[in-house]
Design a protein around this motif. Structure first.
Motif, short mmCIF file in Angstrom:
data_model
loop_
_atom_site.label_atom_id
_atom_site.label_comp_id
_atom_site.label_asym_id
_atom_site.label_seq_id
_atom_site.Cartn_x
_atom_site.Cartn_y
_atom_site.Cartn_z
N UNK A 109 24.29 39.80 16.49
CA UNK A 109 24.31 38.58 15.70
C UNK A 109 24.53 38.90 14.22
N UNK A 110 24.82 37.89 13.45
CA UNK A 110 25.02 38.07 12.01
C UNK A 110 24.65 36.76 11.30
N UNK A 111 24.20 36.89 10.07
CA UNK A 111 23.93 35.73 9.24
C UNK A 111 22.69 34.95 9.59
N UNK A 112 21.87 35.44 10.52
CA UNK A 112 20.64 34.74 10.89
C UNK A 112 19.48 35.25 10.03
N UNK A 113 18.59 34.36 9.68
CA UNK A 113 17.37 34.77 8.97
C UNK A 113 16.53 35.57 9.96
N UNK A 114 16.46 36.88 9.77
CA UNK A 114 16.00 37.76 10.84
C UNK A 114 14.72 38.53 10.52
N UNK A 115 14.08 38.26 9.38
CA UNK A 115 12.86 39.00 9.06
C UNK A 115 11.97 38.16 8.15
N UNK A 116 10.68 38.47 8.21
CA UNK A 116 9.72 37.89 7.27
C UNK A 116 9.57 38.77 6.02
N UNK A 117 10.06 39.99 6.11
CA UNK A 117 9.85 40.96 5.03
C UNK A 117 11.03 40.96 4.06
N UNK A 118 11.08 39.93 3.23
CA UNK A 118 12.13 39.84 2.22
C UNK A 118 11.61 39.02 1.04
N UNK A 119 12.36 39.02 -0.04
CA UNK A 119 11.93 38.29 -1.22
C UNK A 119 11.07 39.16 -2.12
N UNK A 191 12.82 38.31 19.11
CA UNK A 191 12.00 39.44 19.55
C UNK A 191 11.43 40.23 18.37
N UNK A 192 12.25 40.47 17.35
CA UNK A 192 11.76 41.27 16.23
C UNK A 192 10.79 40.48 15.35
N UNK A 193 10.98 39.18 15.26
CA UNK A 193 10.03 38.37 14.49
C UNK A 193 8.66 38.38 15.16
N UNK A 194 8.64 38.35 16.48
CA UNK A 194 7.36 38.47 17.19
C UNK A 194 6.72 39.82 16.88
N UNK A 195 7.52 40.87 16.84
CA UNK A 195 7.00 42.20 16.52
C UNK A 195 6.43 42.23 15.09
N UNK A 196 7.13 41.60 14.15
CA UNK A 196 6.64 41.59 12.77
C UNK A 196 5.32 40.84 12.65
N UNK A 197 5.10 39.85 13.53
CA UNK A 197 3.85 39.09 13.51
C UNK A 197 2.76 39.71 14.39
N UNK A 198 3.09 40.82 15.05
CA UNK A 198 2.11 41.49 15.90
C UNK A 198 1.86 40.78 17.21
N UNK A 199 2.85 40.01 17.71
CA UNK A 199 2.71 39.27 18.95
C UNK A 199 3.43 39.99 20.08
N UNK A 200 2.73 40.41 21.13
CA UNK A 200 3.41 40.98 22.30
C UNK A 200 4.44 39.99 22.83
N UNK A 201 5.61 40.49 23.21
CA UNK A 201 6.74 39.61 23.54
C UNK A 201 7.50 40.21 24.72
N UNK A 202 7.85 39.36 25.69
CA UNK A 202 8.69 39.79 26.80
C UNK A 202 9.61 38.65 27.19
N UNK A 203 10.71 39.00 27.84
CA UNK A 203 11.77 38.05 28.18
C UNK A 203 11.94 37.94 29.68
N UNK A 204 12.02 36.72 30.17
CA UNK A 204 12.40 36.44 31.55
C UNK A 204 13.79 35.82 31.49
N UNK A 205 14.80 36.57 31.87
CA UNK A 205 16.18 36.12 31.76
C UNK A 205 16.71 35.68 33.13
N UNK A 206 17.32 34.51 33.16
CA UNK A 206 17.96 33.98 34.36
C UNK A 206 19.47 34.03 34.18
N UNK A 207 20.16 34.71 35.08
CA UNK A 207 21.62 34.77 35.02
C UNK A 207 22.18 33.45 35.53
N UNK A 208 22.96 32.76 34.69
CA UNK A 208 23.48 31.45 35.07
C UNK A 208 25.00 31.46 35.24
#
Length: 245
Positions: A109-119, A191-208
């Motif tokens: 991806x590109x151009x997305x606000x992707x972190x809390x650690x800025x400013x 996923x990375x924002x959850x990591x920055x907040x210290x939240x365990x994160x997992x994905x259940x992906x369905x192929x459509x």
């Protein structure tokens, strides 16, 4: 008891069976989340639910306010995140209707606000993202998929593309060459924002759908919606087992 949040993607804008106790309309330092956060009981456990694309489904992947979504979930009391994603299948094993619990991802991806650690920061912060998904949550999803008798893969590499268009066949060849097994548009920066907040994160992906060039047929929304209708019921049953366990 851990409070789990479920982030519903395409095809899961509502969590049927959720006994709603409260709809939280929250503001965050990053703006408003995609929708109200629903607090309630599901499978006998307290749960928070958020529709990633809003309800009704109206926010495209590149315009989701991921920072507000994750911040609001933590603010509401979430301690772990179960994300549901609709994806395309690249690897031959990832046919329509197949589930994948990815263990790795590649971010295109590109151009997305992707972190809390800025400013204006007091110090630069780097988070370890070697293993983007929480292994404990992954194993619980795998156990639930086994118990439900679903066709699934317990490993996979998720390619996150920008969207909202689908990929070209040449791009899928590139992603496959890069080692990716499935492709979606919402796995990052969630996923990375959850990591920055210290939240365990997992994905259940369905192929459509098969990814571009992986089938002789054109990819149609009708086919995707049919796969969502058939697969999301199973996804809800899997989530229920994870929570009940």
């Amino acid at each position: 008891m851990t409070v789990h949040a479920i982030i519903g993607g395409t095809g899961l804008t509502q969590l049927e069976g959720l006994s709603i106790q409260q709809a939280l309309s929250l503001e965050t330092p990053y703006g408003a989340p995609s929708a109200d956060i629903l607090r309630g009981e599901y499978a006998g456990r307290e749960v928070l639910f958020l529709a990633r694309h809003g309800h009704p489904h109206r926010i495209p992947p590149h315009q989701v306010n991921y920072r507000a979504n994750l911040w609001a979930l933590r603010q509401a009391g979430a301690e772990a995140i179960l994300a549901v994603n609709a994806v395309g299948g690249i690897h031959a094993a990832m046919g329509t209707g197949h589930f994948c619990v990815p263990h790795q991802l590649v971010d295109y991806t590109y151009g997305r606000a992707h972190t809390y650690f800025e400013g204006e920061l007091e110090a630069v912060t780097h988070v370890d993202f070697s293993h983007p998904y929480d292994e404990g949550l992954r194993q619980r999803l795998i156990a639930a998929l086994l118990a439900e008798g679903c066709a699934f893969s317990g490993h996979g590499v998720y390619a996150c593309t920008q969207g909202p268009r689908l990929e070209t066949a040449a791009e899928i060849v590139r992603l496959e060459r890069d080692g990716c097994d499935i492709v979606g548009m919402t796995g990052m920066p969630e996923a990375v924002l959850a990591r920055e907040l210290g939240l365990p994160y997992a994905c259940l992906a369905l192929v459509v759908n098969p990814a571009a060039g992986k089938s002789s047929a054109l990819i149609t929304m009708a086919d995707i919606e049919r796969a969502l209708g058939e697969g999301m019921g199973k996804a809800k049953a899997v989530l229920g087992r994870v929570l009940a366990a």
